[in-house]
Design a protein around this motif. Structure first.
Motif, short mmCIF file in Angstrom:
data_model
loop_
_atom_site.label_atom_id
_atom_site.label_comp_id
_atom_site.label_asym_id
_atom_site.label_seq_id
_atom_site.Cartn_x
_atom_site.Cartn_y
_atom_site.Cartn_z
N PRO A 138 0.83 -1.21 0.00
CA PRO A 138 0.00 0.00 0.00
C PRO A 138 0.87 1.26 0.00
O PRO A 138 1.91 1.31 0.66
N SER A 139 0.45 2.26 -0.73
CA SER A 139 1.25 3.48 -0.85
C SER A 139 1.53 4.12 0.50
O SER A 139 2.58 4.72 0.71
N SER A 140 0.61 3.96 1.47
CA SER A 140 0.82 4.55 2.79
C SER A 140 1.96 3.88 3.56
O SER A 140 2.50 4.46 4.50
N LEU A 141 2.36 2.68 3.16
CA LEU A 141 3.44 1.96 3.84
C LEU A 141 4.77 2.04 3.10
O LEU A 141 5.81 1.67 3.66
N ARG A 142 4.76 2.50 1.88
CA ARG A 142 6.00 2.59 1.11
C ARG A 142 6.95 3.58 1.75
O ARG A 142 6.56 4.67 2.15
N GLY A 143 8.20 3.17 1.86
CA GLY A 143 9.22 4.04 2.43
C GLY A 143 9.23 4.08 3.94
O GLY A 143 10.01 4.82 4.53
N THR A 144 8.39 3.29 4.60
CA THR A 144 8.39 3.27 6.06
C THR A 144 9.38 2.22 6.56
O THR A 144 9.85 1.36 5.81
N LYS A 145 9.67 2.28 7.84
CA LYS A 145 10.63 1.37 8.46
C LYS A 145 9.97 0.68 9.64
O LYS A 145 9.36 1.33 10.48
N GLN A 146 10.09 -0.64 9.68
CA GLN A 146 9.58 -1.42 10.80
C GLN A 146 10.66 -1.52 11.86
O GLN A 146 11.76 -1.99 11.58
N GLU A 147 10.37 -1.09 13.06
CA GLU A 147 11.36 -1.10 14.13
C GLU A 147 11.27 -2.34 15.01
O GLU A 147 12.15 -2.62 15.78
N GLY A 148 10.17 -3.09 14.91
CA GLY A 148 9.98 -4.25 15.77
C GLY A 148 10.80 -5.44 15.32
O GLY A 148 11.47 -5.43 14.30
N TYR A 149 10.73 -6.48 16.14
CA TYR A 149 11.42 -7.71 15.82
C TYR A 149 10.57 -8.61 14.94
O TYR A 149 9.35 -8.61 15.04
N MET A 150 11.22 -9.38 14.13
CA MET A 150 10.55 -10.34 13.27
C MET A 150 11.47 -11.53 13.11
O MET A 150 12.69 -11.38 13.05
N HIS A 151 10.88 -12.70 13.04
CA HIS A 151 11.66 -13.91 12.78
C HIS A 151 11.30 -14.41 11.39
O HIS A 151 10.19 -14.20 10.91
N LEU A 152 12.22 -15.07 10.76
CA LEU A 152 11.99 -15.58 9.41
C LEU A 152 10.72 -16.42 9.33
O LEU A 152 9.99 -16.37 8.34
#
Length: 148
Positions: A113-127
């Motif tokens: 979604p265009s609203s999420l493009r260029g944003t950065k996720q700071e949380g943790y994620m596992h594969l």
């Protein structure tokens, strides 16, 4: 090129570079700082080659008018080893420190979604989180009764 642009496509590419042995085409080794070690230069050349291969995939999808429906996921499997650069993290591949287990990952494509493009996720994620994410996007239940 033979795949129909109207049909959904799952395209998985597992690049093996940069991994040992360190080797890259000579044209990929140009323009790096002269104070870099040979290992660092070769590692960077392997990453440069990988960047070019990813660019080719993206350009092919755009040329076929498939990019607007694409969810492009890039994820490494571990941090760089000694010839790479994990700064500012401590450690490297095969070590239990952040430099060995935190990695580069991003998503792109017209599906975002265009609203999420260029944003950065700071949380943790596992594969392993990708499985439930992809199931959700496909509209299917991630529960596997056989594996449970």
């Amino acid at each position: 090129q033979a795949h129909s642009a109207e049909q959904p496509l799952f395209y998985y590419v597992a690049f093996q570079n940069p991994h040992a042995p360190l080797q890259a085409p000579s044209n990929m080794l140009q323009g790096f700082p002269t104070d870099w070690t040979s290992g660092r230069e070769k590692y960077a050349g392997m990453v440069r080659f990988l960047d070019g291969a990813m660019r080719n995939i993206v350009e092919a999808l755009k040329h076929r008018d498939m990019w607007q429906h694409t969810l492009f996921v890039f994820s490494s499997d571990n941090g760089a080893y000694s010839s790479g650069n994990n700064w500012p993290l401590i450690g490297e591949k095969a070590q239990p420190f952040e430099g060995g287990v935190r990695l580069a990952a991003f998503i792109s494509g017209g599906f975002i979604p265009s609203s999420l493009r260029g944003t950065k996720q700071e949380g943790y994620m596992h594969l392993a989180d990708w499985y439930a994410t992809f199931c959700n996007l496909a509209g299917v239940d991630p529960f596997d009764a056989t594996a449970a």
